[in-house]
Design an enzyme around this catalytic site. Structure first.
Site, PDB file in Angstrom:
ATOM      1  N   TYR A  13       0.822  -1.214   0.000  1.00  0.00           N
ATOM      2  CA  TYR A  13       0.000   0.000   0.000  1.00  0.00           C
ATOM      3  C   TYR A  13       0.854   1.260   0.000  1.00  0.00           C
ATOM      4  O   TYR A  13       0.397   2.314  -0.426  1.00  0.00           O
ATOM      5  CB  TYR A  13      -0.931  -0.001   1.217  1.00  0.00           C
ATOM      6  CG  TYR A  13      -2.089  -0.950   1.065  1.00  0.00           C
ATOM      7  CD1 TYR A  13      -3.294  -0.524   0.520  1.00  0.00           C
ATOM      8  CD2 TYR A  13      -1.983  -2.285   1.453  1.00  0.00           C
ATOM      9  CE1 TYR A  13      -4.362  -1.389   0.366  1.00  0.00           C
ATOM     10  CE2 TYR A  13      -3.048  -3.156   1.304  1.00  0.00           C
ATOM     11  CZ  TYR A  13      -4.235  -2.701   0.748  1.00  0.00           C
ATOM     12  OH  TYR A  13      -5.293  -3.564   0.596  1.00  0.00           O
ATOM     13  N   PHE A 271     -11.574   3.561  15.281  1.00  0.00           N
ATOM     14  CA  PHE A 271     -10.647   3.617  14.142  1.00  0.00           C
ATOM     15  C   PHE A 271     -10.108   2.232  13.819  1.00  0.00           C
ATOM     16  O   PHE A 271      -9.996   1.372  14.677  1.00  0.00           O
ATOM     17  CB  PHE A 271      -9.493   4.612  14.372  1.00  0.00           C
ATOM     18  CG  PHE A 271      -8.631   4.356  15.577  1.00  0.00           C
ATOM     19  CD1 PHE A 271      -7.708   3.323  15.602  1.00  0.00           C
ATOM     20  CD2 PHE A 271      -8.722   5.186  16.690  1.00  0.00           C
ATOM     21  CE1 PHE A 271      -6.891   3.111  16.708  1.00  0.00           C
ATOM     22  CE2 PHE A 271      -7.910   4.980  17.815  1.00  0.00           C
ATOM     23  CZ  PHE A 271      -7.003   3.935  17.821  1.00  0.00           C
ATOM     24  N   CYS A 275      -2.330   0.974  10.526  1.00  0.00           N
ATOM     25  CA  CYS A 275      -1.289   1.807  11.161  1.00  0.00           C
ATOM     26  C   CYS A 275      -1.548   2.200  12.609  1.00  0.00           C
ATOM     27  O   CYS A 275      -0.679   2.007  13.458  1.00  0.00           O
ATOM     28  CB  CYS A 275      -1.086   3.069  10.332  1.00  0.00           C
ATOM     29  SG  CYS A 275      -0.415   2.713   8.712  1.00  0.00           S
TER      30      CYS A 275
HETATM   31  P1  NAD Z   1       2.047  -4.213   2.811  1.00  0.00           P
HETATM   32  O1  NAD Z   1       1.915  -5.419   3.640  1.00  0.00           O
HETATM   33  O2  NAD Z   1       0.915  -3.754   1.958  1.00  0.00           O
HETATM   34  O3  NAD Z   1       3.313  -4.372   1.840  1.00  0.00           O
HETATM   35  C1  NAD Z   1       4.559  -4.801   2.238  1.00  0.00           C
HETATM   36  C2  NAD Z   1       5.156  -5.658   1.129  1.00  0.00           C
HETATM   37  O4  NAD Z   1       6.516  -5.938   1.443  1.00  0.00           O
HETATM   38  C3  NAD Z   1       4.484  -7.029   0.951  1.00  0.00           C
HETATM   39  O5  NAD Z   1       3.975  -7.135  -0.358  1.00  0.00           O
HETATM   40  C4  NAD Z   1       5.612  -8.052   1.215  1.00  0.00           C
HETATM   41  O6  NAD Z   1       5.536  -9.193   0.377  1.00  0.00           O
HETATM   42  C5  NAD Z   1       6.828  -7.218   0.895  1.00  0.00           C
HETATM   43  N1  NAD Z   1       8.083  -7.697   1.467  1.00  0.00           N
HETATM   44  C6  NAD Z   1       8.347  -8.116   2.737  1.00  0.00           C
HETATM   45  N2  NAD Z   1       9.649  -8.407   2.873  1.00  0.00           N
HETATM   46  C7  NAD Z   1      10.233  -8.180   1.677  1.00  0.00           C
HETATM   47  C8  NAD Z   1      11.559  -8.278   1.187  1.00  0.00           C
HETATM   48  N3  NAD Z   1      12.568  -8.638   1.990  1.00  0.00           N
HETATM   49  N4  NAD Z   1      11.802  -7.968  -0.106  1.00  0.00           N
HETATM   50  C9  NAD Z   1      10.801  -7.561  -0.914  1.00  0.00           C
HETATM   51  N5  NAD Z   1       9.526  -7.437  -0.501  1.00  0.00           N
HETATM   52  C10 NAD Z   1       9.249  -7.732   0.772  1.00  0.00           C
HETATM   53  O7  NAD Z   1       2.478  -3.036   3.807  1.00  0.00           O
HETATM   54  P2  NAD Z   1       2.195  -1.465   3.638  1.00  0.00           P
HETATM   55  O8  NAD Z   1       0.813  -1.149   4.080  1.00  0.00           O
HETATM   56  O9  NAD Z   1       2.663  -1.021   2.298  1.00  0.00           O
HETATM   57  O10 NAD Z   1       3.163  -0.876   4.757  1.00  0.00           O
HETATM   58  C11 NAD Z   1       4.559  -0.878   4.583  1.00  0.00           C
HETATM   59  C12 NAD Z   1       5.173  -0.024   5.680  1.00  0.00           C
HETATM   60  O11 NAD Z   1       4.727   1.331   5.547  1.00  0.00           O
HETATM   61  C13 NAD Z   1       4.779  -0.451   7.088  1.00  0.00           C
HETATM   62  O12 NAD Z   1       5.878  -0.245   7.939  1.00  0.00           O
HETATM   63  C14 NAD Z   1       3.658   0.505   7.438  1.00  0.00           C
HETATM   64  O13 NAD Z   1       3.546   0.720   8.828  1.00  0.00           O
HETATM   65  C15 NAD Z   1       4.102   1.777   6.755  1.00  0.00           C
HETATM   66  N6  NAD Z   1       3.009   2.693   6.390  1.00  0.00           N
HETATM   67  C16 NAD Z   1       1.828   2.208   5.905  1.00  0.00           C
HETATM   68  C17 NAD Z   1       0.826   3.099   5.525  1.00  0.00           C
HETATM   69  C18 NAD Z   1      -0.494   2.602   4.987  1.00  0.00           C
HETATM   70  O14 NAD Z   1      -1.402   3.394   4.862  1.00  0.00           O
HETATM   71  N7  NAD Z   1      -0.638   1.334   4.659  1.00  0.00           N
HETATM   72  C19 NAD Z   1       1.039   4.477   5.629  1.00  0.00           C
HETATM   73  C20 NAD Z   1       2.264   4.929   6.112  1.00  0.00           C
HETATM   74  C21 NAD Z   1       3.241   4.036   6.489  1.00  0.00           C
HETATM   75  C1  UDX Z   2      -3.280   6.805   8.852  1.00  0.00           C
HETATM   76  C2  UDX Z   2      -2.729   8.243   8.880  1.00  0.00           C
HETATM   77  O1  UDX Z   2      -3.797   9.164   8.656  1.00  0.00           O
HETATM   78  C3  UDX Z   2      -1.659   8.416   7.819  1.00  0.00           C
HETATM   79  O2  UDX Z   2      -1.104   9.722   7.898  1.00  0.00           O
HETATM   80  C4  UDX Z   2      -0.582   7.385   8.053  1.00  0.00           C
HETATM   81  O3  UDX Z   2       0.427   7.514   7.073  1.00  0.00           O
HETATM   82  C5  UDX Z   2      -1.173   5.978   8.028  1.00  0.00           C
HETATM   83  O4  UDX Z   2      -2.225   5.884   9.009  1.00  0.00           O
HETATM   84  P1  UDX Z   2      -5.006   5.492   7.322  1.00  0.00           P
HETATM   85  O5  UDX Z   2      -4.997   4.509   8.435  1.00  0.00           O
HETATM   86  O6  UDX Z   2      -4.754   5.004   5.936  1.00  0.00           O
HETATM   87  O7  UDX Z   2      -3.908   6.625   7.593  1.00  0.00           O
HETATM   88  O8  UDX Z   2      -6.407   6.268   7.298  1.00  0.00           O
HETATM   89  P2  UDX Z   2      -7.043   7.428   8.216  1.00  0.00           P
HETATM   90  O9  UDX Z   2      -7.748   8.364   7.333  1.00  0.00           O
HETATM   91  O10 UDX Z   2      -6.068   8.001   9.162  1.00  0.00           O
HETATM   92  O11 UDX Z   2      -8.162   6.620   9.040  1.00  0.00           O
HETATM   93  C6  UDX Z   2      -7.824   5.673  10.033  1.00  0.00           C
HETATM   94  C7  UDX Z   2      -9.087   5.239  10.756  1.00  0.00           C
HETATM   95  O12 UDX Z   2      -9.610   6.292  11.555  1.00  0.00           O
HETATM   96  C8  UDX Z   2     -10.215   4.807   9.819  1.00  0.00           C
HETATM   97  O13 UDX Z   2     -10.861   3.675  10.342  1.00  0.00           O
HETATM   98  C9  UDX Z   2     -11.143   6.008   9.831  1.00  0.00           C
HETATM   99  O14 UDX Z   2     -12.467   5.678   9.521  1.00  0.00           O
HETATM  100  C10 UDX Z   2     -10.990   6.470  11.262  1.00  0.00           C
HETATM  101  N1  UDX Z   2     -11.321   7.901  11.477  1.00  0.00           N
HETATM  102  C11 UDX Z   2     -10.617   8.873  10.827  1.00  0.00           C
HETATM  103  C12 UDX Z   2     -12.335   8.235  12.360  1.00  0.00           C
HETATM  104  O15 UDX Z   2     -12.968   7.361  12.957  1.00  0.00           O
HETATM  105  N2  UDX Z   2     -12.609   9.565  12.572  1.00  0.00           N
HETATM  106  C13 UDX Z   2     -11.925  10.561  11.955  1.00  0.00           C
HETATM  107  O16 UDX Z   2     -12.230  11.750  12.211  1.00  0.00           O
HETATM  108  C14 UDX Z   2     -10.893  10.199  11.055  1.00  0.00           C
END
Ligand code: NAD
Ligand code: UDX
Length: 479
Positions: A13, A271, A275
């Site tokens: 993601y 929520f 994350c």
């Molecule tokens: P995700 O699970 O969607 O993707 C991670 C990917 O990494 C997987 O496809 C997995 O197969 C791959 N992977 C694992 N080990 C590997 C390796 N050694 N080489 C190559 N690929 C490998 O996770 P995500 O949601 O993208 O989150 C990634 C990081 O970013 C996490 O630390 C998360 O906390 C952080 N983050 C996520 C969000 C979000 O909204 N999802 C936002 C900000 C930060």
């Molecule tokens: C969050 C942070 O917003 C983002 O900056 C970080 O990089 C990753 O984590 P995300 O989890 O993708 O992002 O979505 P976000 O919009 O923050 O919503 C998280 C949860 O809180 C959802 O379940 C949402 O429905 C809930 N939420 C959000 C509430 O219940 N009330 C609000 O006012 C806002």
């Protein structure tokens, strides 16, 4: 060094959308997103991307095959890159030391070891995954303990702040980019090189540079603050329900104070997402390890309140349905953790569905973007209690909201998808069992209009008058 080639380890993601936007904004940089999952990379290379994110398909279509590539050839990706993002998952540990709280850094470590094994030239290694403070030290130790002659590493922290459902806009119009690095000439040079990449589209004033540990902690802090606002307003939603105050009015009044601001004050079913819970647990564990129990307890309360909110809402559903949902048909509208994503990680809908299943309900689930397999996966996840046979017997996934609600005793709205606001509730009322109940966990429906149709309506943070008295006031227009 001018950055000509970027590799990203982790096509999830974060890695997928982030690198797609970098490729779009930096046409002269070759960006290769690598993952060890063949299935995920095949999906990135197909017409059906592995994640749903508004605007993402257009960006990928624009760049894929030109300067954006998705590949399982991690070795090639690492060897040719000047800069490598580590964007792998950092889930909460499910075993051993720190179980249920600490971040599991095994994927970060394995990414660092791959780089150490394969690199044959200098690399800037960028920690994009969310990690505990001092995680960059682990990467540094692994890389520097395995350095080959002529290969030098700089390690930067560059946490990602995108939110799912708005990832592309968040990336293109980022309010800030945060880059932390070592306070050495080489460290500062690496920071400048990553700044140069972002400056292709982000104004320099929006790029903040700090030391590595401030950058790592700021990411945990930002998520903790955001989640704390939601728990704060959710705590007040319980007070509203007990007193007759309306949480939306309270949020509007409180948020008008410019020191507080209006965002993230939307009371909800609780929520979810991959994350908030994970990162706060991570912060709590860090505080415990640093012997700061009062700080750990403070942040723990944000999570406790979130659990309370999910439980409180589900309890309200059961109590309203005469304290029994056994063999009743309940339509669950929305299963993702928020609108505009198919992601179900930590979705409050899981808690609601599980509790209702445990009480013997028959669930009819509809979500516009979540695949049926994903719903079954979440409901039969071994860390939860429902037996897979019970789930198979008592859960039906539907293609439309109308199909899910037919014959239902109650509708439980778990996700705020826009399409739910424009459903024809008169038609829905006709096909439901009577008395017909709606539990709006997101406060998005027109409750008065629903009551006028004849529904019993319950929501978050607002006590609604009984259906009879409202109906007496005459008919209202539909939402
Ligand atoms: P995700 O699970 O969607 O993707 C991670 C990917 O990494 C997987 O496809 C997995 O197969 C791959 N992977 C694992 N080990 C590997 C390796 N050694 N080489 C190559 N690929 C490998 O996770 P995500 O949601 O993208 O989150 C990634 C990081 O970013 C996490 O630390 C998360 O906390 C952080 N983050 C996520 C969000 C979000 O909204 N999802 C936002 C900000 C930060
Ligand atoms: C969050 C942070 O917003 C983002 O900056 C970080 O990089 C990753 O984590 P995300 O989890 O993708 O992002 O979505 P976000 O919009 O923050 O919503 C998280 C949860 O809180 C959802 O379940 C949402 O429905 C809930 N939420 C959000 C509430 O219940 N009330 C609000 O006012 C806002």
């Amino acid at each position: 060094m001018v950055i000509e080639k970027i590799c990203c380890l982790g096509a999830g993601y974060v890695g997928g959308p982030t690198c797609s936007v970098i490729a779009m904004k930096c046409p002269n940089i070759k960006v290769t997103v690598c993952d060890k999952s063949v299935e995920r990379i095949n999906q990135w290379n197909s017409d059906k991307l592995p994640i749903y994110e508004p605007g993402l398909q257009d960006v990928v279509n624009q760049c894929r095959g030109k300067n954006l590539f998705f590949s399982t050839d991690i070795a090639k990706g690492i060897r040719e890159a000047d800069l490598i993002f580590i964007s792998v998952n950092t889930p909460t540990k499910t075993f051993g030391n720190g179980k249920g709280r600490a971040a599991d850094l095994k994927y970060v470590e394995s990414a660092a070891r791959m780089i150490a094994d394969l690199a044959t030239s200098n690399k800037i290694v960028v920690e994009k995954s969310t990690v505990p403070v001092k995680a960059a030290e682990i990467i540094m130790k692994i890389l520097r303990a395995n350095t080959k002659p002529g290969v030098e590493y700089q390690i930067l922290s560059n946490p990602e702040f995108l939110a799912e459902g708005t990832a592309i806009v968040d990336l293109v119009e980022a309010e800030r980019v945060l880059i932390g690095g070592e306070d050495t000439p080489e460290g500062q040079k690496a920071i400048q090189e990553l700044c140069w990449v972002y400056e292709h589209w982000i104004p320099a004033k929006n790029i903040l540079t700090t030391n590595t540990w401030s950058s790592e902690l700021s990411k945990l802090a930002a998520n903790a603050f955001l989640a704390q606002r939601i728990s704060s307003i959710n705590s007040l939603s319980a007070v509203c329900e007990a007193t007759g105050a309306d949480v939306s009015e309270v949020a509007r009044a409180v948020g008008r104070d410019s020191r507080i601001g209006p965002k993230f004050l939307e009371a909800s079913i609780g929520f979810g997402g991959s994350c908030f819970q994970k990162d706060i647990l991570n912060l709590i564990y860090l505080c415990e390890c640093l012997n700061l129990p009062e700080v750990a307890e403070y942040w723990q309360q944000v999570l406790n309140l979130n659990d309370y909110q999910k439980t409180r809402f589900t309890r309200k559903v059961i109590e309203s349905l005469f304290n029994t949902v056994t063999d009743k048909n309940i339509a669950i509208l929305g299963f993702s953790f928020k609108k505009n994503t198919g992601d179900t990680r930590e979705s409050p809908a899981i808690h609601v569905s599980k509790t209702l299943l445990d009480e013997g309900a028959k669930l009819h689930i509809y979500d516009p973007k979540v695949e049926p397999d994903q719903i079954f996966y979440e409901l039969t996840n071994p860390y939860l209690t429902s037996e897979p046979e019970v789930v198979k017997r008592n859960v039906e996934i539907h293609d439309t909201a109308y199909s899910a609600v037919t014959g239902a005793h109650a509708i439980v709205l778990c996700t705020e998808w826009d399409e739910f606001k424009s459903l024809d509730f008169k038609k829905i009322y006709e096909v439901m069992m009577k008395p017909a109940y709606i539990f709006d966990g997101r406060k998005i429906l027109n409750h008065e209009a629903l009551q006028n149709i004849g529904f019993h309506v319950q929501t978050i943070g607002k006590r609604l008058s009984r259906v009879g008295s409202i109906r007496a006031q005459g008919s209202q227009t539909m939402p």
